[in-house]
Design a protein around this motif. Sequence first.
Motif, mmCIF file in Angstrom:
data_model
loop_
_atom_site.group_PDB
_atom_site.id
_atom_site.type_symbol
_atom_site.label_atom_id
_atom_site.label_comp_id
_atom_site.label_asym_id
_atom_site.label_seq_id
_atom_site.Cartn_x
_atom_site.Cartn_y
_atom_site.Cartn_z
ATOM 1 N N PRO A 85 2.885 -2.819 -15.882
ATOM 2 C CA PRO A 85 1.870 -3.719 -15.722
ATOM 3 C C PRO A 85 0.615 -3.098 -15.120
ATOM 4 N N SER A 86 0.589 -1.940 -14.702
ATOM 5 C CA SER A 86 -0.884 -1.182 -14.328
ATOM 6 C C SER A 86 -0.530 0.167 -14.192
ATOM 7 N N ASP A 87 -1.713 0.986 -14.194
ATOM 8 C CA ASP A 87 -1.528 2.450 -13.865
ATOM 9 C C ASP A 87 -1.167 2.862 -12.575
ATOM 10 N N ARG A 88 -0.625 1.827 -11.752
ATOM 11 C CA ARG A 88 -0.077 2.237 -10.610
ATOM 12 C C ARG A 88 1.458 2.550 -10.822
ATOM 13 N N PHE A 89 2.052 2.159 -12.062
ATOM 14 C CA PHE A 89 3.502 2.361 -12.357
ATOM 15 C C PHE A 89 3.540 3.501 -13.299
ATOM 16 N N PHE A 90 4.449 4.318 -12.697
ATOM 17 C CA PHE A 90 4.553 5.625 -13.575
ATOM 18 C C PHE A 90 6.076 6.084 -13.616
ATOM 19 N N GLY B 14 0.829 -1.088 0.149
ATOM 20 C CA GLY B 14 -0.169 0.016 0.129
ATOM 21 C C GLY B 14 1.016 1.198 -0.301
ATOM 22 N N GLN B 15 2.181 1.169 0.312
ATOM 23 C CA GLN B 15 2.963 2.318 0.256
ATOM 24 C C GLN B 15 3.391 2.777 -1.244
ATOM 25 N N THR C 149 17.452 -1.993 -8.411
ATOM 26 C CA THR C 149 16.789 -1.741 -7.125
ATOM 27 C C THR C 149 15.942 -3.130 -6.840
ATOM 28 N N ARG C 150 16.524 -3.686 -5.518
ATOM 29 C CA ARG C 150 15.462 -4.814 -5.294
ATOM 30 C C ARG C 150 14.414 -4.196 -4.368
ATOM 31 N N LEU C 151 13.236 -4.679 -4.850
ATOM 32 C CA LEU C 151 11.911 -4.168 -4.061
ATOM 33 C C LEU C 151 11.599 -5.228 -3.489
ATOM 34 N N GLN D 55 1.879 -3.695 -4.306
ATOM 35 C CA GLN D 55 1.339 -4.655 -3.961
ATOM 36 C C GLN D 55 2.492 -5.930 -3.765
ATOM 37 N N GLN D 56 2.187 -6.856 -3.195
ATOM 38 C CA GLN D 56 3.272 -8.148 -3.147
ATOM 39 C C GLN D 56 3.678 -8.590 -4.560
#
Lengths: 114, 118
Positions: free
Chosen positions: B61-66, B16-17, B113-115, B83-84
Amino acid sequence: SQQGEEDPQALSIQEGENATMNCSYKTSINNLQWYRQNSGRGLVHLILIRSNEREKHSGRLRVTLDTSKKSSSLLITASRAADTASYFCATDAWYGGSQGNLIFGKGTKLSVKP
Amino acid sequence: GAGVSQSPRYKVAKRGQDVALRCDPISGHVSLFWYQQALGQGPEFLTYFQNEAQLDKSGLPSDRFFAERPEGSVSTLKIQRTQQEDSAVYLCASSLGLAGGPLTYEQYFGPGTRLTVT
């Protein structure tokens, strides 16, 4: 989705032996590249072969390309422990809408034992 | 000269962050790419910039990515409401020339960067 498929998925050899990795891909390409990735690190470019080339050499590396079979092979001769890494093939399929991004396979994990 | 650098090298985020990943390409490189690499897989294309213009974002992959590259140099990949399934290594690459043509330029990759999303 991934374009290339490396074979084998994992390869374990003794130092001094040769290592051969294969890559197959699906669509027409402009060129094919091989990259190496050490654990926890970024990718290092090894060699690029264009679609009109059949073979290319760079030091201990030899790459072949067979566009009729849509396949490539990477040969590392006289392997060293430092060659231990994952190896990826990547194609640059320039087609409508593509901007030349690389399409990678899943990689071959090479382990060279001293 | 300096290669491609990325920061942070590791990022742990609670689900969620929002996160922001930075890429400093090699100076003068026109093209910049972002890739996502899941564990045990090859990198997958996310987006491409030519200078400051984002010419291809088909891999996001989704509109959460910018992603942005406002001055044609440093780029930031932002993931909102993580999300996980976003857990992966995010790789940035730059190259000297223009992509998408008959010539191909070598792409130079950063360390990634390892997320990890918990």
